[in-house]
Design an enzyme around this catalytic site. Structure first.
Site, PDB file in Angstrom:
ATOM      1  N   SER A 165       0.604   4.017   1.882  1.00  0.00           N
ATOM      2  CA  SER A 165       0.729   4.802   3.112  1.00  0.00           C
ATOM      3  C   SER A 165       2.148   4.735   3.660  1.00  0.00           C
ATOM      4  O   SER A 165       2.902   3.785   3.406  1.00  0.00           O
ATOM      5  CB  SER A 165      -0.257   4.297   4.165  1.00  0.00           C
ATOM      6  OG  SER A 165       0.190   3.078   4.729  1.00  0.00           O
TER       7      SER A 165
ATOM      8  N   THR B 168     -12.287   5.699  17.289  1.00  0.00           N
ATOM      9  CA  THR B 168     -11.786   4.397  16.846  1.00  0.00           C
ATOM     10  C   THR B 168     -12.652   3.910  15.697  1.00  0.00           C
ATOM     11  O   THR B 168     -13.866   4.109  15.701  1.00  0.00           O
ATOM     12  CB  THR B 168     -11.798   3.340  17.967  1.00  0.00           C
ATOM     13  OG1 THR B 168     -11.443   2.063  17.404  1.00  0.00           O
ATOM     14  CG2 THR B 168     -13.163   3.211  18.633  1.00  0.00           C
TER      15      THR B 168
ATOM     16  N   ARG C  88       0.856  -1.188   0.000  1.00  0.00           N
ATOM     17  CA  ARG C  88       0.000   0.000   0.000  1.00  0.00           C
ATOM     18  C   ARG C  88       0.895   1.242   0.000  1.00  0.00           C
ATOM     19  O   ARG C  88       2.079   1.166   0.339  1.00  0.00           O
ATOM     20  CB  ARG C  88      -0.907   0.012   1.226  1.00  0.00           C
ATOM     21  CG  ARG C  88      -1.978  -1.057   1.203  1.00  0.00           C
ATOM     22  CD  ARG C  88      -2.629  -1.230   2.571  1.00  0.00           C
ATOM     23  NE  ARG C  88      -3.284  -0.011   3.047  1.00  0.00           N
ATOM     24  CZ  ARG C  88      -3.717   0.153   4.293  1.00  0.00           C
ATOM     25  NH1 ARG C  88      -3.563  -0.806   5.181  1.00  0.00           N
ATOM     26  NH2 ARG C  88      -4.309   1.271   4.642  1.00  0.00           N
TER      27      ARG C  88
ATOM     28  N   THR D  70      -3.223  10.739   9.077  1.00  0.00           N
ATOM     29  CA  THR D  70      -4.499  11.455   8.978  1.00  0.00           C
ATOM     30  C   THR D  70      -5.228  11.467  10.313  1.00  0.00           C
ATOM     31  O   THR D  70      -5.749  12.503  10.748  1.00  0.00           O
ATOM     32  CB  THR D  70      -5.397  10.800   7.907  1.00  0.00           C
ATOM     33  OG1 THR D  70      -4.679  10.763   6.673  1.00  0.00           O
ATOM     34  CG2 THR D  70      -6.689  11.565   7.722  1.00  0.00           C
ATOM     35  N   ARG D  71      -5.264  10.326  10.983  1.00  0.00           N
ATOM     36  CA  ARG D  71      -5.995  10.246  12.244  1.00  0.00           C
ATOM     37  C   ARG D  71      -5.330  11.096  13.335  1.00  0.00           C
ATOM     38  O   ARG D  71      -6.016  11.759  14.119  1.00  0.00           O
ATOM     39  CB  ARG D  71      -6.127   8.787  12.695  1.00  0.00           C
ATOM     40  CG  ARG D  71      -7.271   8.060  11.991  1.00  0.00           C
ATOM     41  CD  ARG D  71      -7.420   6.633  12.443  1.00  0.00           C
ATOM     42  NE  ARG D  71      -6.514   5.752  11.726  1.00  0.00           N
ATOM     43  CZ  ARG D  71      -6.380   4.451  11.970  1.00  0.00           C
ATOM     44  NH1 ARG D  71      -7.088   3.883  12.929  1.00  0.00           N
ATOM     45  NH2 ARG D  71      -5.545   3.711  11.278  1.00  0.00           N
TER      46      ARG D  71
ATOM     47  N   ASN E 294      -5.364   6.959   7.365  1.00  0.00           N
ATOM     48  CA  ASN E 294      -4.131   6.319   7.810  1.00  0.00           C
ATOM     49  C   ASN E 294      -3.666   6.963   9.122  1.00  0.00           C
ATOM     50  O   ASN E 294      -4.292   7.896   9.626  1.00  0.00           O
ATOM     51  CB  ASN E 294      -3.054   6.372   6.716  1.00  0.00           C
ATOM     52  CG  ASN E 294      -2.721   7.798   6.308  1.00  0.00           C
ATOM     53  OD1 ASN E 294      -2.691   8.705   7.126  1.00  0.00           O
ATOM     54  ND2 ASN E 294      -2.472   7.999   5.027  1.00  0.00           N
TER      55      ASN E 294
ATOM     56  N   ARG F 144     -11.565   7.637  10.601  1.00  0.00           N
ATOM     57  CA  ARG F 144     -10.925   6.881   9.514  1.00  0.00           C
ATOM     58  C   ARG F 144      -9.690   7.609   9.012  1.00  0.00           C
ATOM     59  O   ARG F 144      -9.434   8.758   9.336  1.00  0.00           O
ATOM     60  CB  ARG F 144     -11.910   6.709   8.342  1.00  0.00           C
ATOM     61  CG  ARG F 144     -13.043   5.714   8.571  1.00  0.00           C
ATOM     62  CD  ARG F 144     -12.590   4.268   8.597  1.00  0.00           C
ATOM     63  NE  ARG F 144     -11.584   3.969   7.602  1.00  0.00           N
ATOM     64  CZ  ARG F 144     -11.840   3.753   6.313  1.00  0.00           C
ATOM     65  NH1 ARG F 144     -13.075   3.797   5.867  1.00  0.00           N
ATOM     66  NH2 ARG F 144     -10.864   3.480   5.471  1.00  0.00           N
TER      67      ARG F 144
ATOM     68  N   CYS G 173     -14.439  -7.910  10.101  1.00  0.00           N
ATOM     69  CA  CYS G 173     -14.390  -6.569  10.686  1.00  0.00           C
ATOM     70  C   CYS G 173     -15.780  -6.037  11.005  1.00  0.00           C
ATOM     71  O   CYS G 173     -15.935  -4.997  11.621  1.00  0.00           O
ATOM     72  CB  CYS G 173     -13.658  -5.606   9.751  1.00  0.00           C
ATOM     73  SG  CYS G 173     -14.504  -5.296   8.196  1.00  0.00           S
TER      74      CYS G 173
ATOM     75  N   SER H 160     -12.782   0.740  14.965  1.00  0.00           N
ATOM     76  CA  SER H 160     -12.912  -0.697  15.216  1.00  0.00           C
ATOM     77  C   SER H 160     -14.092  -1.015  16.129  1.00  0.00           C
ATOM     78  O   SER H 160     -14.178  -0.515  17.253  1.00  0.00           O
ATOM     79  CB  SER H 160     -11.612  -1.207  15.854  1.00  0.00           C
ATOM     80  OG  SER H 160     -11.803  -2.425  16.528  1.00  0.00           O
ATOM     81  N   LEU H 161     -14.997  -1.872  15.662  1.00  0.00           N
ATOM     82  CA  LEU H 161     -16.103  -2.345  16.505  1.00  0.00           C
ATOM     83  C   LEU H 161     -15.564  -3.118  17.705  1.00  0.00           C
ATOM     84  O   LEU H 161     -16.127  -3.057  18.794  1.00  0.00           O
ATOM     85  CB  LEU H 161     -17.034  -3.251  15.700  1.00  0.00           C
ATOM     86  CG  LEU H 161     -17.826  -2.632  14.545  1.00  0.00           C
ATOM     87  CD1 LEU H 161     -18.704  -3.700  13.897  1.00  0.00           C
ATOM     88  CD2 LEU H 161     -18.677  -1.465  15.009  1.00  0.00           C
ATOM     89  N   ARG H 162     -14.486  -3.871  17.498  1.00  0.00           N
ATOM     90  CA  ARG H 162     -13.877  -4.656  18.568  1.00  0.00           C
ATOM     91  C   ARG H 162     -13.423  -3.751  19.711  1.00  0.00           C
ATOM     92  O   ARG H 162     -13.710  -4.020  20.888  1.00  0.00           O
ATOM     93  CB  ARG H 162     -12.673  -5.432  17.997  1.00  0.00           C
ATOM     94  CG  ARG H 162     -11.794  -6.099  19.044  1.00  0.00           C
ATOM     95  CD  ARG H 162     -10.504  -6.613  18.414  1.00  0.00           C
ATOM     96  NE  ARG H 162      -9.741  -5.557  17.779  1.00  0.00           N
ATOM     97  CZ  ARG H 162      -8.928  -4.717  18.412  1.00  0.00           C
ATOM     98  NH1 ARG H 162      -8.767  -4.809  19.720  1.00  0.00           N
ATOM     99  NH2 ARG H 162      -8.255  -3.795  17.750  1.00  0.00           N
ATOM    100  N   ARG H 163     -12.707  -2.684  19.362  1.00  0.00           N
ATOM    101  CA  ARG H 163     -12.236  -1.764  20.402  1.00  0.00           C
ATOM    102  C   ARG H 163     -13.413  -1.077  21.090  1.00  0.00           C
ATOM    103  O   ARG H 163     -13.473  -1.003  22.324  1.00  0.00           O
ATOM    104  CB  ARG H 163     -11.308  -0.707  19.789  1.00  0.00           C
ATOM    105  CG  ARG H 163      -9.962  -1.258  19.335  1.00  0.00           C
ATOM    106  CD  ARG H 163      -9.193  -0.224  18.520  1.00  0.00           C
ATOM    107  NE  ARG H 163      -7.892  -0.736  18.096  1.00  0.00           N
ATOM    108  CZ  ARG H 163      -7.268  -0.360  16.979  1.00  0.00           C
ATOM    109  NH1 ARG H 163      -7.822   0.538  16.181  1.00  0.00           N
ATOM    110  NH2 ARG H 163      -6.097  -0.867  16.672  1.00  0.00           N
TER     111      ARG H 163
ATOM    112  N   LYS I 118      -3.406  -8.505  10.183  1.00  0.00           N
ATOM    113  CA  LYS I 118      -4.796  -8.331  10.610  1.00  0.00           C
ATOM    114  C   LYS I 118      -5.691  -7.872   9.459  1.00  0.00           C
ATOM    115  O   LYS I 118      -6.916  -7.979   9.551  1.00  0.00           O
ATOM    116  CB  LYS I 118      -4.899  -7.367  11.790  1.00  0.00           C
ATOM    117  CG  LYS I 118      -4.650  -5.912  11.487  1.00  0.00           C
ATOM    118  CD  LYS I 118      -4.955  -5.056  12.718  1.00  0.00           C
ATOM    119  CE  LYS I 118      -4.752  -3.584  12.421  1.00  0.00           C
ATOM    120  NZ  LYS I 118      -5.101  -2.724  13.566  1.00  0.00           N
ATOM    121  N   ASP I 119      -5.105  -7.356   8.354  1.00  0.00           N
ATOM    122  CA  ASP I 119      -5.897  -6.945   7.192  1.00  0.00           C
ATOM    123  C   ASP I 119      -6.253  -8.113   6.284  1.00  0.00           C
ATOM    124  O   ASP I 119      -7.110  -7.970   5.405  1.00  0.00           O
ATOM    125  CB  ASP I 119      -5.126  -5.904   6.352  1.00  0.00           C
ATOM    126  CG  ASP I 119      -4.976  -4.568   7.061  1.00  0.00           C
ATOM    127  OD1 ASP I 119      -5.777  -4.296   7.978  1.00  0.00           O
ATOM    128  OD2 ASP I 119      -4.059  -3.800   6.706  1.00  0.00           O
TER     129      ASP I 119
END
Length: 358
Positions: free
Chosen positions: A25, A142, A23, A169-170, A166, A164, A258, A144-147, A95-96
Site C-alpha cells: 500500500s 470504521t 506491504r 480506498t476508504r 487501505n 475496509r 482485533c 474497528s470494534l474498539r472505535r 498496531k498490526d
C-alpha cells in the site's frame, strides 16, 4: 543476512545490501521509505532494497477484520519472507503486530510515535461539522470494534458500519458515494500521507482512546541476526518504546486482539509513565477503565548493558534500561489484572462471542 550480501557501488567499492520487506500500500511504502532514509543517514555505506508484497489483510476486503480470525493479517507473509532470508528486516505499523511474535523474530526498533489519536474524516457535504452535530442516524464507517464500541456510547445518535480497504480506498468510498457521513481513521496515517487537511476532528481520549501501538512504526528482524539488530536498535525512541511495552503487556495479559474492543492511552510526564486501559462491550454500554503509573527513572546501576536476548512483549531494546523496561511491562500486566479483577474477562468473552455470531 541475505545471500546477496554486498553490491558494488559507483566507486567500485563494495557496500552491504539490506533488503527491507513492506506491504504494497502507498502508506506502507511511505512508512518504509522513512525508515530506509533514517538508516541511510546513519549508515551511508549500506545499499537498501525495498521488497513490497501483499498480505492476507490486503487481499480480503469484503470481511470485517474482527471476523477473519487471523491474528497476523498484515504480517504473516512479511514474516515468511523474513524466515526464508528473502528480506533482512520488515517495517510494520506496530498496531498490526500481535503481542506474541513467532519464535525467532523480534521487534528491533520502535520509532518515535506520530499522533496515536483517531481522526474524523467527513463526507464533503458535511465539511465543518463534528460527530456531535451530524444528523440523527448518520452512518459512520470504521473497521474497528474498539472505535465503534466507544463511539456508540459517546454518540448514540449515530450508526456505525464496517468499511475496509487501505486509506486511499476508504477515502474514495467516502467521497464518491453517499453511504457514509464520515469515517474514522488513524491520524498518523493521514499525516504520513500528507492528507492532514482531510482531518475534521481529532478524537480526544474522552471520546475515543486509541489502539495498542497506534501511531508507532516497528522494525521486525530475525532475533539471531545480532548485527542487523544492533544496526536498527539506534532507531528506538525511548519514551515510545516504554509506552508501547506497557500497552502491549496490557493487551497480551487481557488476551485481547482485533476481535475484542480494548483501548489505551499512555503518557510520559515528570519521570512517570501513565497507562490508562479500558475494555468495552460491542455496543459500548458495558465498560471498565482505570489508570496506573510507574517511575521510569533508572537507578545508576541499571544503566549497564542490557541482556540482548531478553524480549519484552516481542520488543528487544538493549540500549534502554532493562529495569525500566521491566517496570513498563509490569505496569501493563498490573493494570490488566486490576481490570480482570473487576470483571473484564466477562465483558471480553461476551464481546468475542457476539462478534463471532454476527
Amino acid at each position: 543476512m541475505s545471500e546477496e550480501a554486498s553490491s558494488p557501488d559507483g566507486n567500485g567499492k563494495v557496500s552491504r545490501v539490506i533488503r527491507i520487506g513492506t506491504r504494497k500500500s502507498q502508506l506502507a511504502r511511505i512508512q518504509t521509505d522513512s525508515v530506509a532514509e533514517k538508516l541511510k543517514e546513519l549508515y551511508p555505506d549500506i545499499h537498501l532494497e525495498i521488497v513490497a508484497m501483499s498480505t492476507t489483510g490486503d487481499k480480503i476486503l469484503d470481511t470485517a477484520l474482527s471476523k477473519i480470525g487471523e491474528k497476523s493479517l498484515f504480517t504473516k507473509e512479511l514474516e515468511n519472507a523474513l524466515d526464508r532470508n528473502e528480506v533482512d528486516l520488515v517495517v510494520h505499523s506496530l498496531k498490526d503486530l500481535p503481542t506474541a511474535l513467532p519464535p525467532g523474530f523480534t521487534i528491533g526498533a520502535v520509532l518515535k510515535r506520530e499522533s496515536p489519536y483517531d481522526a474524523v474524516v467527513l463526507h464533503p457535504k458535511n465539511v465543518g461539522k463534528t460527530l456531535d452535530v451530524l444528523p440523527e442516524n448518520s452512518v459512520v464507517g470504521t473497521s474497528s470494534l474498539r472505535r465503534a464500541a466507544q463511539l456508540k456510547k459517546r454518540f448514540p445518535h449515530l450508526h456505525f458500519k464496517d468499511i475496509r480497504g487501505n486509506l486511499n480506498t476508504r477515502l474514495k468510498k467516502l467521497d464518491e458515494k453517499e453511504d457514509f457521513a464520515a469515517i474514522i481513521l488513524a491520524a498518523a496515517g493521514l499525516r504520513r500521507m500528507g492528507w492532514e487537511n482531510r482531518i475534521s476532528q481529532i478524537l480526544e481520549p474522552g471520546d475515543c482512546m486509541y489502539a495498542v501501538g497506534q501511531g508507532a512504526l516497528a522494525v521486525e528482524v530475525r532475533a539471531r541476526d545480532t548485527d542487523i539488530l544492533e544496526m536498527v536498535s539506534v532507531l528506538h525512541d525511548h519514551d515510545t518504546v516504554l509506552r508501547c511495552i506497557a500497552e502491549r503487556a496490557f493487551l497480551r495479559h487481557l488476551e485481547g486482539g482485533c476481535s475484542v474492543p480494548v483501548a489505551v492511552h499512555t503518557e510520559v510526564k515528570d519521570g512517570q509513565l501513565y497507562l490508562t486501559g479500558a475494555v468495552y462491550s460491542l455496543d459500548g454500554s458495558d465498560s471498565l477503565k482505570d489508570t496506573m503509573q510507574t517511575s521510569i527513572t533508572a537507578a545508576e546501576k541499571s544503566l549497564e548493558e542490557v541482556d540482548e536476548q531478553v524480549q519484552r512483549v516481542g520488543v528487544t531494546a538493549h540500549k534502554i534500561s532493562g529495569e525500566v523496561q521491566d517496570r513498563a511491562e509490569r505496569l501493563g500486566v498490573d493494570l490488566a489484572n486490576l481490570l480482570l479483577s473487576k470483571g473484564a474477562k466477562e465483558i471480553l468473552t461476551v464481546a468475542r462471542q457476539l462478534n463471532d455470531a454476527r
